[in-house]
Design an enzyme around this catalytic site. Sequence first.
Site, PDB file in Angstrom:
ATOM      1  N   GLY A   1     -42.981 -65.867  62.007  1.00 37.93           N
ATOM      2  CA  GLY A   1     -42.676 -64.535  61.504  1.00 37.93           C
ATOM      3  C   GLY A   1     -43.646 -64.213  60.379  1.00 37.93           C
TER       4      GLY A   1
ATOM      5  N   CYS B   1     -28.504 -51.077  38.919  1.00 36.35           N
ATOM      6  CA  CYS B   1     -27.739 -51.565  37.775  1.00 36.35           C
ATOM      7  C   CYS B   1     -27.422 -53.035  37.960  1.00 36.35           C
ATOM      8  CB  CYS B   1     -26.499 -50.714  37.596  1.00 36.35           C
ATOM      9  SG  CYS B   1     -26.975 -49.044  37.157  1.00 36.35           S
TER      10      CYS B   1
ATOM     11  N   TYR C   1     -39.675 -60.289  55.829  1.00 33.42           N
ATOM     12  CA  TYR C   1     -38.417 -60.442  55.096  1.00 33.42           C
ATOM     13  C   TYR C   1     -38.322 -59.489  53.905  1.00 33.42           C
ATOM     14  CZ  TYR C   1     -38.702 -64.492  58.034  1.00 33.42           C
ATOM     15  OH  TYR C   1     -38.847 -65.297  59.130  1.00 33.42           O
TER      16      TYR C   1
HETATM   17  C1  LIG Z   1     -36.838 -67.318  60.912  1.00 33.33           C
HETATM   18  C2  LIG Z   1     -37.217 -68.142  62.039  1.00 33.33           C
HETATM   19  C3  LIG Z   1     -38.569 -68.286  62.374  1.00 33.33           C
HETATM   20  C4  LIG Z   1     -39.708 -67.660  61.604  1.00 33.33           C
HETATM   21  O1  LIG Z   1     -39.989 -68.360  60.421  1.00 33.33           O
HETATM   22  P1  LIG Z   1     -41.247 -67.947  59.519  1.00 33.33           P
HETATM   23  O2  LIG Z   1     -41.178 -68.834  58.351  1.00 33.33           O
HETATM   24  O3  LIG Z   1     -41.092 -66.513  59.159  1.00 33.33           O
HETATM   25  O4  LIG Z   1     -42.470 -68.153  60.314  1.00 33.33           O
HETATM   26  C5  LIG Z   1     -38.859 -69.038  63.497  1.00 33.33           C
HETATM   27  N1  LIG Z   1     -37.880 -69.625  64.218  1.00 33.33           N
HETATM   28  C6  LIG Z   1     -36.569 -69.495  63.922  1.00 33.33           C
HETATM   29  C7  LIG Z   1     -35.547 -70.149  64.768  1.00 33.33           C
HETATM   30  C8  LIG Z   1     -36.194 -68.764  62.809  1.00 33.33           C
HETATM   31  O5  LIG Z   1     -34.894 -68.653  62.505  1.00 33.33           O
END
Ligand SMILES: *Cc1c(COP(=O)(O)O)cnc(C)c1O
Length: 411
Positions: A261, A328, A356
């Site tokens: 991700g 706040c 994120y």
């Molecule tokens: C969140 C997640 C990812 C991605 O992780 P990154 O650190 O953003 O690359 C990959 N696999 C699973 C199962 C996840 O929950």
Amino acid sequence: MLENQLLKIAQDFGSPVYVYDAEKIESQYKRLTNAFKNVKHLKINYAVKALSNISILKFFNSLGSGIDTVSIQEVQLGLAAGFSPEQIIFTPNGVSLTEIEEAAALGVKINIDNLSILEQFGAKHPKTPVCIRINPHVMAGGNANISVGHIDSKFGISIHQIPHILRIVENTKMTINGIHMHTGSDILDIEVFLYASEILFETAKQFKNLDFIDFGSGFKVPYKPGDIETNIEELGEKLTKKFNNFCKEYGKDLTLAFEPGKFLVSESGSFLTKVNAIKQTTSTVFAQVDSGFNHLIRPMFYGSHHEISNISNPKGRERFYTVVGYICETDTFGNNRRINEINEGDILCFKNAGAYCFSMASNYNSRFRPAEVLWYNNEAHLIRKRETFDDIINNQIEVDFSSKKQKELVK
Ligand SMILES: *Cc1c(COP(=O)(O)O)cnc(C)c1O
């Protein structure tokens, strides 16, 4: 993207606004596929939860990527974005058997990380192959919040429980088509990753009908100058060798899968906010922006560092500021940062705002979630409208306190 392009977007679309650079997403995707070009079957499944806008998903589809999803809603979003079910893997944690069955009915790949669910699913649907998520108990990175490989983690099935998995498979006659691990969000050391891969290969040998091995993610990207970054090219070279050797031994060319991700989208994103006020205390100059942890929670939640720059005054003299929000609550984005002189009304840019960030935004303080813009082909495309008051009030139901029955209740 250039600072004046970002500034123009803040002027045209208002603030706060998230901006994503499609070119950066594409170059990260290509960097990863290129690092593993000597693997016969490679599959990159973008982790939707990092940034889930449908236009971003469509862009990944156009690059040839698959997607990794963690909820049935993300599966539906992926299908809505045009992914075929085979391009989607469902990798949830702690969801009900029903939700897994719903995903399976849609035809997506299923990844199970719980013995109880595995046994129930296998008993009811022996003909649906599933992948299993293994916990190799390898600690990647130092932050307990983002290391999911330790022995008491809620993620994955422990490698010590492989005999139990094998017994379930034998009893139910189900098929295991993939082995998966995801050790956390910070791979600091390639050697740690390679060590975990050995454990995965050992596990894989015990399953005869595999199609793929999924190495998860956890690739690190730099958030500030001097940060270490996963050396993808070196990892590609070393893991490819191990993987190809394993396939020879296994007797089949399996698919090597990843599900990043952060690596794919973090650096593509910029978050633009406007400075509402400068406030001076006995020790600190605060710059207060029109945002807070309702829009970007990583600094407060994980202690993450996001570089902050003043794109309205990039040549200004540098001074020290603490950048805070307008909700706040203590919501410090950056403490004691050296930033070009800030005036009220200036636009501050937060870097690494692709992963994120928007996807964790909320309506806390009854604020609207920001707009999102995709910079593609040298043009700004609005990909999400800023919310309006209707979005805040939409699902709320008003009780009529003037009616007799309600009056009695209140008494
Ligand atoms: C969140 C997640 C990812 C991605 O992780 P990154 O650190 O953003 O690359 C990959 N696999 C699973 C199962 C996840 O929950």
